[in-house]
Design a protein around this motif. Structure first.
Motif, PDB file in Angstrom:
ATOM      1  N   SER A  25       0.811  -1.220   0.000  1.00 26.20           N
ATOM      2  CA  SER A  25       0.000   0.000   0.000  1.00 26.20           C
ATOM      3  C   SER A  25       0.845   1.271   0.000  1.00 26.20           C
ATOM      4  N   ARG A  32      -2.765   9.101  -0.803  1.00 25.64           N
ATOM      5  CA  ARG A  32      -3.774   9.542   0.168  1.00 25.64           C
ATOM      6  C   ARG A  32      -3.280  10.737   0.975  1.00 25.64           C
ATOM      7  N   VAL A 188      -9.801   0.444   3.972  1.00 27.35           N
ATOM      8  CA  VAL A 188      -9.502  -0.366   2.790  1.00 27.35           C
ATOM      9  C   VAL A 188      -8.055  -0.821   2.858  1.00 27.35           C
ATOM     10  N   TYR A 199      -6.002  -1.073  -7.380  1.00 28.89           N
ATOM     11  CA  TYR A 199      -6.046   0.320  -6.912  1.00 28.89           C
ATOM     12  C   TYR A 199      -5.553   1.264  -8.012  1.00 28.89           C
ATOM     13  N   TYR A 289     -10.195   4.027  -0.740  1.00 30.42           N
ATOM     14  CA  TYR A 289      -8.874   4.142  -0.100  1.00 30.42           C
ATOM     15  C   TYR A 289      -8.558   5.603   0.188  1.00 30.42           C
ATOM     16  N   ASN A 292      -9.786   6.516   3.533  1.00 30.81           N
ATOM     17  CA  ASN A 292      -9.351   5.712   4.668  1.00 30.81           C
ATOM     18  C   ASN A 292      -9.170   6.571   5.924  1.00 30.81           C
TER      19      ASN A 292
END
Length: 303
Positions: A25, A32, A188, A199, A289, A292
Motif C-alpha cells: 500500500s 492519500r 480499505v 487500486y 482508499y 481511509n
C-alpha cells in the motif's frame, strides 16, 4: 501537487512490482497523504488562496466558504466548506427523509429466503460498511457491497436486486446505520501486488479523460472541488465514500454509490461501466482508499 498523483498511473506496473511484500500500500498511502495535504492547503483560507485554487470564483463566494478545514471535516462533502449549504443540510438532518428506509432495510436483513436463510446468514454482523469494497485474494478481484448482497441472494436461490436503488439501497442504509453506531472508519487494505494493481487501475480511471467532453472525475472533484457549477458547489474526492447510501433530493429517494457514479460519468459524456464490472468496482476501491481513516456517516443527504 495532485497532478503528480495522476502522472504516477503510467508507472503503476513498475511501482507495484517494486513494492516490498509487506508494503503493497506504499504508493496508495503516499497518494492519500498528498490528497489530504492538497485539500487542507486549498481550504486553509479560500479567499487568500484564490489565485492558486479558485481562479473562477468571486470574492463574495469565497468569503462564504469555511476555512481552516482539516482531514476529518471533508467527510461532509461540499457541506464541509459551503456555509449556506451546510445550514440547509443540518435542518434536513433533524428529520431525515430516509428513516423509514432504514427500518425497511432492517426488515430485509431478517426476512427469510425460501430456503430458510436470510441476509443475516450471509452478514452475521450488520456493521460491515468499513469492510467494503475489499480485494478478495482468492478470487483476485475487488468485491463491492452491492455485489456481495446480490451474491447472497442468488446463491440462496433468490433473484438479484436492482444495484442502484430500492431494496439494495434500503439494506445498505441499515448496514450504514449499524456501522455508524459501531463508530467505524473506512479501512480499505492493499495486501498484495494484485490489490495494488487494482487500486492503480481505479486511480487511472478517476484521472483519465474520456467521452466526447474529454473530462475526468478529478477535474470536478480535485481541481474543481469547492467551485460552483450552476447553484451547487463541487464536492471533494476526500471523503466521497463516507456517506453511502445517499438520499438525494434530486432522486427523492436513496441510491447506492454505483447509482451516483454512473450518473456522474454520464455527465462527463461517457458511457458508464456496469455496476458490478471490474472498472466500476476498482474505481470505488480507489475512491474508498482515499477516504481511509474517515468516519462512516451513512446514510446521508445530498442535493
Amino acid at each position: 501537487m495532485l497532478l503528480k498523483i495522476a502522472k504516477t498511473t503510467a508507472l503503476a506496473a513498475l511501482t507495484v512490482s517494486a513494492l516490498h511484500a509487506t508494503n503493497y500500500s506504499a504508493q496508495a498511502e503516499k497518494d492519500r497523504l498528498e490528497v489530504i495535504k492538497y485539500f487542507e492547503a486549498k481550504f486553509e483560507d479560500p479567499l487568500k488562496n484564490k489565485n492558486t485554487f479558485f481562479p473562477y470564483s468571486t470574492d463574495e463566494e469565497l468569503e462564504k466558504s469555511e476555512k481552516g478545514l482539516k482531514h476529518a471535516d471533508f467527510a461532509l462533502g461540499s457541506y464541509s466548506f459551503n456555509k449556506d449549504g451546510k445550514s440547509q443540510y443540518e435542518e434536513i438532518k433533524e428529520m431525515p427523509p430516509y428513516e423509514d428506509d432504514v427500518d425497511a432495510g432492517a426488515k430485509l436483513y431478517e426476512k427469510q429466503f425460501a430456503n430458510g436463510k436470510s441476509m443475516a446468514t450471509c452478514f452475521p454482523n450488520p456493521a460491515i460498511m468499513a469492510s467494503y469494497p475489499y480485494f478478495d485474494e482468492k478470487r483476485k478481484e475487488v468485491v463491492s457491497l452491492t455485489q456481495a448482497v446480490n451474491e447472497c441472494l442468488t446463491t440462496n436461490g433468490e433473484k438479484a436486486w436492482n444495484t442502484q436503488k430500492g431494496d439494495m439501497a434500503k439494506l445498505q442504509a441499515f448496514f450504514a446505520t449499524k456501522s455508524v453506531e459501531a463508530e467505524q472508519k473506512i479501512d480499505v487494505k492493499i495486501n498484495s501486488a494484485e490489490a495494488a494493481a487494482a487500486y492503480e487501475r481505479g486511480k487511472e480511471y478517476y484521472y483519465s479523460q474520456r467521452g466526447y467532453l474529454k473530462l475526468n472525475c478529478a477535474e470536478c472533484h480535485v481541481q474543481g472541488a469547492g467551485q460552483r457549477v450552476r447553484n451547487e458547489k463541487l464536492s471533494p474526492l476526500l471523503g466521497q465514500m463516507t456517506q453511502w447510501p445517499v438520499y438525494r433530493l434530486k432522486w427523492a429517494g436513496l441510491g447506492t454509490p454505483e447509482r451516483r457514479m454512473s450518473g456522474c460519468i454520464v455527465d462527463e459524456g461517457q458511457v458508464p461501466p456496469k455496476d458490478t464490472s471490474k472498472e466500476m468496482k476498482e474505481l470505488l476501491f480507489f475512491m474508498s482508499y482515499m477516504s481511509n481513516g474517515m468516519a462512516i456517516d451513512g446514510p446521508d443527504i445530498r442535493k
